[in-house]
Each structure stands twice: as structure tokens, then as C-alpha cells.
Design a protein around this motif. Structure first.
Motif, mmCIF file in Angstrom:
data_model
loop_
_atom_site.group_PDB
_atom_site.id
_atom_site.type_symbol
_atom_site.label_atom_id
_atom_site.label_comp_id
_atom_site.label_asym_id
_atom_site.label_seq_id
_atom_site.Cartn_x
_atom_site.Cartn_y
_atom_site.Cartn_z
ATOM 1 N N ARG A 110 6.179 0.428 -3.620
ATOM 2 C CA ARG A 110 5.874 0.026 -5.027
ATOM 3 C C ARG A 110 6.884 0.489 -5.965
ATOM 4 N NH1 ARG A 110 -0.255 1.110 -5.808
ATOM 5 N NH2 ARG A 110 -0.469 0.192 -3.825
ATOM 6 N N ARG A 111 7.204 1.919 -5.933
ATOM 7 C CA ARG A 111 8.121 2.496 -6.948
ATOM 8 C C ARG A 111 9.503 1.647 -6.661
ATOM 9 N NH1 ARG A 111 9.346 7.473 -9.358
ATOM 10 N NH2 ARG A 111 11.417 7.882 -8.994
ATOM 11 N N LYS A 143 0.832 -1.081 -0.088
ATOM 12 C CA LYS A 143 -0.138 0.094 -0.006
ATOM 13 C C LYS A 143 0.945 1.189 0.030
ATOM 14 C CE LYS A 143 -3.879 -2.213 2.008
ATOM 15 N NZ LYS A 143 -5.308 -1.891 2.584
ATOM 16 N N ASN A 144 1.997 1.045 0.381
ATOM 17 C CA ASN A 144 3.092 2.256 0.247
ATOM 18 C C ASN A 144 3.606 2.549 -0.981
ATOM 19 O OD1 ASN A 144 4.838 4.273 0.797
ATOM 20 N ND2 ASN A 144 6.050 2.849 2.452
ATOM 21 N N PRO A 145 3.374 3.907 -1.668
ATOM 22 C CA PRO A 145 3.702 3.963 -2.839
ATOM 23 C C PRO A 145 5.105 3.984 -3.050
ATOM 24 C CG PRO A 145 2.688 6.110 -1.847
ATOM 25 C CD PRO A 145 2.518 4.822 -0.867
#
Length: 145
Positions: free
Chosen positions: A8-9, A3-5
Motif C-alpha cells: 500500500r505504501r 492487505k500488505n501495508p
């Protein structure tokens, strides 16, 4: 899923780096395959039988019962010996080479041909005039109440 962008990046960046790092390996492999020498044909084993005749002289003695005349009859006998040998024969399949061929242009020639024809003559056929055939046509009528 993450959920942490930022996480994910970071995963996307790591996967993109791995993909980009392996592209040169694929290119080097393709280049090495194109420069590899052609494969040679393996030798094919061929069995060859060789027969070597060896002549042997054999004498057969014939004696008469009276023992007065002794005759000898020499007989030549040949004895064949088959010696199997193994000879590897290398073979190579030829590669067909395309060759350009020029088509031969057609030549003009005139060959007269005669074909029999039939001539038709007019014939008269008498026919009777058309006759009227009575037919009934049903009609629907509405009854008023």
C-alpha cells in the motif's frame, strides 16, 4: 484491496511521484499560453460588382422608296458588362481600452420656487354623546353532583 501495508505504501509513493512529476508540465503549458502571440482576425470575403460600359456605335440606314435620297442615322448604343470580382478584405475587431475619466463636480445654484399653499379654517361639528349598548356575556357555572 491490498492487505500488505508495504505494498500500500509503495502504491502511494508511486502515485505521489507521478503527480509531482506532472506539475512542471502544467506550469510550462500555462507559461506558453501567456507568451503566445495574439490571434489575428481572418480576412473577410467581400463581393464587389464592377460594371464596365463599352460604347458601341451602331448605324441604321434608312432608304426612301424612290431611291433618290439615301440618309444614314448613326446611333450610339452603350452595352454594359458586369464583371463580378472577389476581393478579400481583412478586418480586425478593435479591443476596447479602459480610460479614466474625472467626474465633473456639481455646481451650486439657487433657484427660488414658489408653491401655492392652502389655509384651513376650523369647523365645528356637533356629535351626540355615546350611548350604552347592552351585551350579554355567557358564563359557565359548574354544577355539583
Amino acid at each position: 484491496m491490498l492487505k500488505n501495508p508495504f505494498a500500500r505504501r509503495r502504491i502511494r509513493l508511486i502515485l505521489a511521484t507521478i503527480i509531482l512529476a506532472t506539475i512542471p508540465c502544467y506550469c510550462i503549458g500555462i507559461f506558453a499560453i501567456t507568451l503566445s502571440p495574439t490571434r489575428t482576425a481572418l480576412p473577410t470575403a467581400t463581393k464587389t460588382a464592377t460594371r464596365t460600359p463599352s460604347p458601341t456605335a451602331t448605324q441604321i440606314w434608312t432608304a426612301s422608296p424612290t431611291a433618290t435620297i439615301i440618309t444614314a442615322t448613326p446611333t450610339a448604343t452603350t452595352t454594359g458588362t458586369t464583371t463580378p470580382t472577389f476581393t478579400p478584405t481583412p478586418s480586425q475587431t478593435p479591443t476596447p481600452t479602459p480610460t479614466a475619466t474625472t467626474p465633473v463636480p456639481p455646481t451650486a445654484s439657487h433657484t427660488p420656487t414658489f408653491s401655492p399653499t392652502s389655509t384651513t379654517s376650523p369647523t365645528w361639528t356637533s356629535t351626540s354623546p355615546p350611548s350604552a349598548t347592552p351585551t350579554e356575556t355567557p358564563t359557565i357555572t359548574e354544577e355539583s353532583p
